[in-house]
Design an enzyme around this catalytic site. Sequence first.
Site, PDB file in Angstrom:
ATOM      1  CE  LYS A   1      18.516  32.809 -11.337  1.00  0.00           C
ATOM      2  NZ  LYS A   1      18.618  33.190 -12.753  1.00  0.00           N
TER       3      LYS A   1
ATOM      4  CB  VAL B   1      26.775  32.594 -21.845  1.00  0.00           C
ATOM      5  CG1 VAL B   1      26.573  33.872 -22.655  1.00  0.00           C
ATOM      6  CG2 VAL B   1      25.457  32.127 -21.265  1.00  0.00           C
TER       7      VAL B   1
END
Length: 360
Positions: free
Chosen positions: A83, A187
């Site tokens: 990440k 989302v």
Amino acid sequence: MGVFASTDDPGATGHEQVVFCQDKQSGLKAIIGIYSTALGPALGGTRFYPYASEADALADVLDLSRGMAYKNALANLDLGGGKAVIWGDPEQLKSEALLRAYGRFVESLNGRYYTACDVGTYVADMDVIARETRYVTGRSVEHGGAGDSSILTAWGVFQGMRAAAEHVWGSPTLAGRRVGVAGLGKVGKYLTTHLIEDGAEVVATDVNPRAQEWVRATHPQVTLVHDTAALVASDIDVYAPCALGGALNDDTVPVLRAKVVTGAANNQLAHAGIEKVLADRGILYTPDYVVNAGGVIQVADEIEGFNFERAKLRATRIFDTTREILRLADDEGVPPAVAADRLAERRMADVGRLRAIHLR
């Protein structure tokens, strides 16, 4: 062009590598965390966020990169976990020069880390970063990419929620259930649409006025509440955290009325032990890194040459993975989060060791 500092001591965090990147001229300050490459190159998005301090940015990238390793393992991808975070306000700092400088640092890792979108970064940003590095996914359709990874993230969360519903109520549907969605961003809006199409009643909240306007115009039957605290305390069957992490904490869990927690947000458990509090209260928590893996499945598919139907089929299998984890949790008498960790660690160990097999 800048500073590229690396620490290769896994020490207290268990990471393979953590690098600090700085380009003063563009204003770039970034950290890339590679937790594991046991299954393949580390894949994980880049978060652009105005952290209060470098320590906060580092803590976030360490947590997120570890979570990506477990997520990719359970998504059955031949990819490790990594990440990155860019420290700063994207509204003020984001520029072509900054993104391309970041791309140079990613390229310097020689394929150990593939980046993609996350909070504060978008498909268009990945196209800019890709002008400096080969190791980027989540690109636009015009550039051969998958486009918006939120589409399959939401689809995967919906599949995980269906598996949880089957486990708790005996049928893999949300029809007739009241679902609370916290966050109507990338989302949450797609998830809301899936839920309504499945026959669920949706209660939602979002701090962004544009998100509120979207849901009023698109799904007027959705009930909007003032904030997350009101949502958590309301009469809901399922709680879906779809914003930033730490949603399940010492304030929310004691008042939560839902029987199921399934959401898209990363790192929903604020600290170790919260998963046991949820279990003790009879609340079924489906681990976030299992159910929100649809996005990484989508962007990972780009590495092969993107095919949406193939990627969607893989994301649909999140239903089966979630079902397996819930069964294992019952069989071993542990919370689902523990069962998921065990499955992920088993795959990383079993497959990762195969790299030592070779003819001399």
